[in-house]
Write a protein that holds these residues in place. Structure first.
Motif, short mmCIF file in Angstrom:
data_model
loop_
_atom_site.label_atom_id
_atom_site.label_comp_id
_atom_site.label_asym_id
_atom_site.label_seq_id
_atom_site.Cartn_x
_atom_site.Cartn_y
_atom_site.Cartn_z
N THR A 90 0.84 -1.20 0.00
CA THR A 90 0.00 0.00 0.00
C THR A 90 0.87 1.24 0.00
N TYR A 92 0.49 3.79 1.91
CA TYR A 92 0.73 4.13 3.31
C TYR A 92 1.88 3.30 3.90
N CYS A 131 2.41 -3.66 3.68
CA CYS A 131 0.98 -3.89 3.41
C CYS A 131 0.10 -3.13 4.41
N GLU A 133 -2.25 -0.72 6.31
CA GLU A 133 -3.31 0.20 5.91
C GLU A 133 -3.40 1.34 6.91
N LYS A 134 -3.80 2.50 6.45
CA LYS A 134 -3.98 3.64 7.35
C LYS A 134 -5.24 3.41 8.19
#
Length: 199
Positions: A90, A92, A131, A133-134
């Motif tokens: 990702t 992020y 990987c 995520e926010k």
């Protein structure tokens, strides 16, 4: 002045790769430098040569024969960034890695634990959750919605990948991709091995 600097850079870099200069001559406005160098010494050098000569140099090589071992060729002095878990990268997750070194992948790439995704700015290897995520919250902080910008990833040719890897790393080739990975994929096992090696 530029030519002298180029010659000096090429001679210095090839010297580190165990090359011996055998001839140098000028002809028709071009300067030719001839070297004897181990075949393993030219792996990955072409891209450096093109950068150093600003695309104006021409490099050719032919096999001359077998000789005695010339010694070790210095490898890289920086560690790698390895994926911490299996998943899809990702923006992020990669953004925090970008602050620690150079990235080899962009967002949306399937990764697995132990896959090399970047070059650390320090000497030791590190693992990173690319990987990640926010976390979504109801609170909006000032500037939190600004788009995260990633530097374009470094792309590897097969030659460059072979030159890049260390003794505990491998190049993985598929019809669509060239990937780099650690021989030992499990992060905890790799960390234990590194501690034993440093003890």
């Amino acid at each position: 002045m530029f030519l002298k600097k180029v010659f000096g850079t090429v001679i210095e870099k090839l010297g580190r790769r165990k090359a011996e200069m055998t001839d140098m001559f000028a002809e028709d406005g071009r300067t030719t430098i001839e070297f004897k160098i181990p075949a393993r010494g030219i792996i990955g050098y072409r891209s450096e040569f093109m950068t150093d000569t600003r695309g104006n140099g021409t490099m050719n090589h032919i096999f001359q024969g077998y000789e005695e071992y010339k010694g070790d060729i210095p490898g890289r002095n920086r560690g790698i960034i390895a994926a911490f878990e299996k998943g899809t990268s990702t923006t992020y997750g990669l953004y925090s890695g970008q602050e620690r070194g150079e990235l080899f992948i962009g967002p949306g790439v399937d990764v697995y634990e132990g896959m090399i995704v970047g070059l650390n700015s320090r000497a030791e290897d590190m693992s990173l959750n690319v990987c990640k995520e926010k976390q979504l919250t109801n609170v909006r902080a000032s500037g939190s919605d600004d788009a995260l910008r990633l530097v374009p990833p470094v792309e590897f040719s097969l030659e460059k990948a072979i030159e890049f890897i260390a003794d505990d790393e491998l190049v993985e080739i598929t019809p669509k991709n060239i990937r780099l990975r650690k021989k030992t994929l499990d992060t905890r096992t790799r960390e234990r091995e590194a501690k034993k090696g440093n003890a």
